[in-house]
Structure formats: C-alpha cells, structure tokens
Design an enzyme around this catalytic site. Structure first.
Site, short mmCIF file in Angstrom:
data_model
loop_
_atom_site.label_atom_id
_atom_site.label_comp_id
_atom_site.label_asym_id
_atom_site.label_seq_id
_atom_site.Cartn_x
_atom_site.Cartn_y
_atom_site.Cartn_z
N GLY A 169 32.28 16.57 33.55
CA GLY A 169 31.18 16.62 34.16
C GLY A 169 30.30 17.51 33.30
O GLY A 169 29.17 17.82 33.50
N GLY A 190 26.00 17.04 32.45
CA GLY A 190 24.93 17.81 33.48
C GLY A 190 24.40 18.90 32.99
O GLY A 190 24.46 19.31 31.72
N GLN A 191 23.69 19.56 33.82
CA GLN A 191 22.62 20.99 33.58
C GLN A 191 23.69 21.95 33.06
O GLN A 191 23.31 22.62 32.13
CB GLN A 191 21.98 21.20 34.94
CG GLN A 191 20.71 22.05 34.74
CD GLN A 191 20.29 22.78 36.12
OE1 GLN A 191 20.81 22.60 36.92
NE2 GLN A 191 19.34 23.52 35.74
N TYR A 250 27.81 17.74 50.15
CA TYR A 250 27.95 18.39 49.18
C TYR A 250 28.64 19.82 49.35
O TYR A 250 29.64 20.26 48.69
CB TYR A 250 26.47 18.73 48.29
CG TYR A 250 26.68 19.58 47.21
CD1 TYR A 250 27.20 19.42 46.02
CD2 TYR A 250 25.79 20.73 47.25
CE1 TYR A 250 27.33 20.47 44.99
CE2 TYR A 250 25.54 21.58 45.90
CZ TYR A 250 26.50 21.50 45.10
OH TYR A 250 26.48 22.31 43.90
N LYS A 272 32.37 21.39 48.64
CA LYS A 272 32.65 22.48 47.97
C LYS A 272 33.46 23.65 48.67
O LYS A 272 34.10 24.08 47.82
CB LYS A 272 30.99 23.25 47.43
CG LYS A 272 30.44 22.32 46.63
CD LYS A 272 31.15 22.51 45.09
CE LYS A 272 30.26 21.90 44.02
NZ LYS A 272 31.17 21.88 43.06
C1 AKB Z 1 21.67 21.93 44.50
O1 AKB Z 1 20.44 22.17 44.74
O2 AKB Z 1 22.18 21.16 45.24
C2 AKB Z 1 22.46 22.64 43.61
C3 AKB Z 1 23.28 23.93 44.02
C4 AKB Z 1 22.20 24.84 44.84
O3 AKB Z 1 24.22 24.04 44.30
N1 AKB Z 1 21.50 23.14 42.50
#
Ligand code: AKB
Length: 323
Positions: free
Chosen positions: A7, A10-11, A143, A147
């Site tokens: 990845g 990405g940022q 997400y 995680k």
């Molecule tokens: C998001 O906003 O999904 C990410 C994070 C806080 O993990 N930047």
C-alpha cells in the site's frame, strides 16, 4: 535492511518511503497502482501487488525475502462504508495473506498500521476519555472491524509462529499528500483547501474532536517502534497520541497564518456518525513507557510547518490548485 511496503501509494507511504531511503535501506514499495506522480521523488524499487491475491503476495515475498514488512495497504473508514466488501477483502483477507506470506518466507518482523477506528461506543456507556489501549473494542465501521481482526491476527502470529508483529493505532494523520477516503480527512482539507482555495466547508461539525497527528510524527513512530528492542515491548499494538483539537480549533490555528481563510461546517451524516463513534482522545502511556514514544508537533507547531509546505507544493505543481 531489506524492507517491503504494501500500500505504498497511499498517504503514509509517501512520507515513509522517503524516510527509509534516507536511512539507506534497500526498499521494495508495492501497491495495486503504479507509482503515483506525487511519489516520483521517492527512491527504491516499485512493484505492482494486489494484497487480495494470495499467490502474488506469496511469490513476491519469497522472491524479495524482506527482513521487515510495513503493511499499509487498506481501505479507509469512509470508503469502507461505501464498499464494505472491498474493505473486507483488502483489509481482512489482505492482512491474512501478508501474514501467511511472512510465515512462509520467514520474514522476521511485520509492522501493522491499526487505527483509532478500532474503538467505538461500548453498549454499557461512553468510551473512556482518553481511551486506554485495553478498552473494550466495539468498532462501528467495516474498516474498524477489520483493523481489530488484524490486531488479533498479529498477536496470534506472534505467539504461534514467532513472527515479530508490532503495530500502532494511528490517529487521523495530517500531511500535504492527498488522503484516500478517510473520515478524518476534513482536518487535512482545512489545511490544503485553506491554502489553495482560501477556505473549506468541513463535512464535520465545528465541535468534532478526534485524535490527530502530523505525518512526520506518524512516520517517526513507525520507524521507532520497528527498530525498538523486542525485550522492552509489553504489547503487540500500541495507542499513540499527539493532540485532539476540535474542528473549530484547527480553523483558529490555520487562521493565524491565513487570516482571510473562511471555514464553514456542513456535517455529512455518515462521516459525522463515524467521527462521533471514535474516541476524543487516546491514552498512549504504554508506548511512552516501552519505546519512548513522544510527539514533536502540537497543533500550532504542525500548522506552522504545514502551511508553508503546502504553499511550496502548490508552486511546484506537486498538489493541484483545484480538486
Ligand atoms: C480514517 O479516517 O479512516 C483514517 C483513520 C483515522 O484511520 N484516517
């Protein structure tokens, strides 16, 4: 050291590649996409890799035999709510594939990037403020769910296969590189659009408060934990914190350098809901104790560094003047 990044487009990859190359590491950056123009300056090799493709991940890891892997590939919170299946495939299956490839290719160490998105309001009441490492985890997004699972898989692979998995729970990261589908992006755009458009309508309420961090601190945290003495580490995954301003406090900080910039607030239901489910601040005492974590930038320090940096990038054409 031979290092592989997933990845990398990405940022975080943008700044991590530069830091690793500057330290003289032998680097293989991988991403689904070709090297983006914003990463053109970065050194090292660039290879296409889809982390959902187990065979491809296995093949590349066996060929490269990295000593250390930074696993950054992920679909972020807002994009993940738009496409939960894709978030599951990339974040969950992708992490499994990377861990399995580490096991088979005998990779010594894996750095996992987790997030404040692992937290969510517990059924019994509000999250503690600040939220400790061992708060019960009730993520409200795909997400966050993936995680949490990634953190647990890292602990499992560490115990079962002795792969030295380590990770941090990142706050929202702010840098001049364009983010990709996060809910914390409103904070970044207050800077980028503050400079290039003289203002920004945030998709969050003025009183939104979540943990944030300036990217140079975020990259330093990854490098410091990656290189920390294993015997000092009492956890697999660590909370790391820097500052937790309200959105209107960011506006005030930016306004010191850009007095004409106008900031307004128009909350987006989905992203505001995600932001409201996250902790307002996190407790990073274990990271400070075990490996000496300490942020260097507070809110105004970040503003003073970032605003001129964005101006320079606009002049050089490294960020578009409109978006
Ligand atoms: C998001 O906003 O999904 C990410 C994070 C806080 O993990 N930047």
């Amino acid at each position: 050291m031979r290092i592989l990044i997933t990845g990398a487009g990405g940022q975080i990859g943008h700044d991590l590649i530069g830091a690793l190359v500057a330290e003289g590491h032998e680097l293989v950056s991988t991403d689904l996409a070709p090297r983006p123009p914003s990463h053109a300056h970065a050194g090292g090799d660039w290879q296409r890799l889809d982390v959902t493709d187990a065979a491809a991940v296995q093949h590349l890891f066996t060929e490269c035999r990295p000593e250390l892997v930074f696993h950054l590939a992920a679909i972020l919170s807002a994009s993940g709510e738009a496409n939960p299946r894709l978030a599951y495939d990339v974040n969950q299956t992708g992490t499994w594939n990377v861990l399995e490839a580490c096991r088979r290719a005998r990779v010594n160490r894996l750095m996992f990037t987790s997030s404040i998105a692992v937290f969510g309001p517990p059924p019994s009441g509000p999250l503690p403020d600040p939220a400790p490492d061992d708060s019960p985890l009730h993520p409200g997004t795909m997400y966050g769910v993936t995680k949490v699972a990634g953190e647990l898989l890292c602990a499992y692979y560490r115990k079962r296969y002795d792969i030295d998995c380590r990770g941090v729970r990142f706050p929202g990261l702010i840098s001049a590189a364009m983010p990709g589908g996060g809910s914390s992006d409103y904070a970044l755009f207050m800077y980028v659009d503050g400079v290039r458009k003289n203002g920004y309508e945030a998709f969050a309420r003025a009183d939104t408060r979540i943990p944030l961090m300036y990217m140079p601190d975020g990259v330093r945290a990854l490098l410091e934990l990656a290189m920390a003495d294993r015997s000092k580490l009492t956890r697999t995954i660590y909370n790391i914190a820097a500052f937790s301003p309200r959105a209107d406090e960011i506006a005030t900080s930016v306004g010191r350098l850009l007095p004409d910039a106008k900031f307004t607030y128009k909350p987006d239901t989905i992203r505001q809901g995600i932001l409201d489910s996250w902790p307002k601040a996190i407790d990073d005492a274990a990271a400070r104790r075990d490996w000496g974590w300490k942020e260097r930038f507070d809110l105004d320090g970040m503003t003073d560094d970032l605003v001129p940096r964005i101006r320079r990038m606009l002049e050089l054409g490294a960020i578009l003047s409109s978006h």
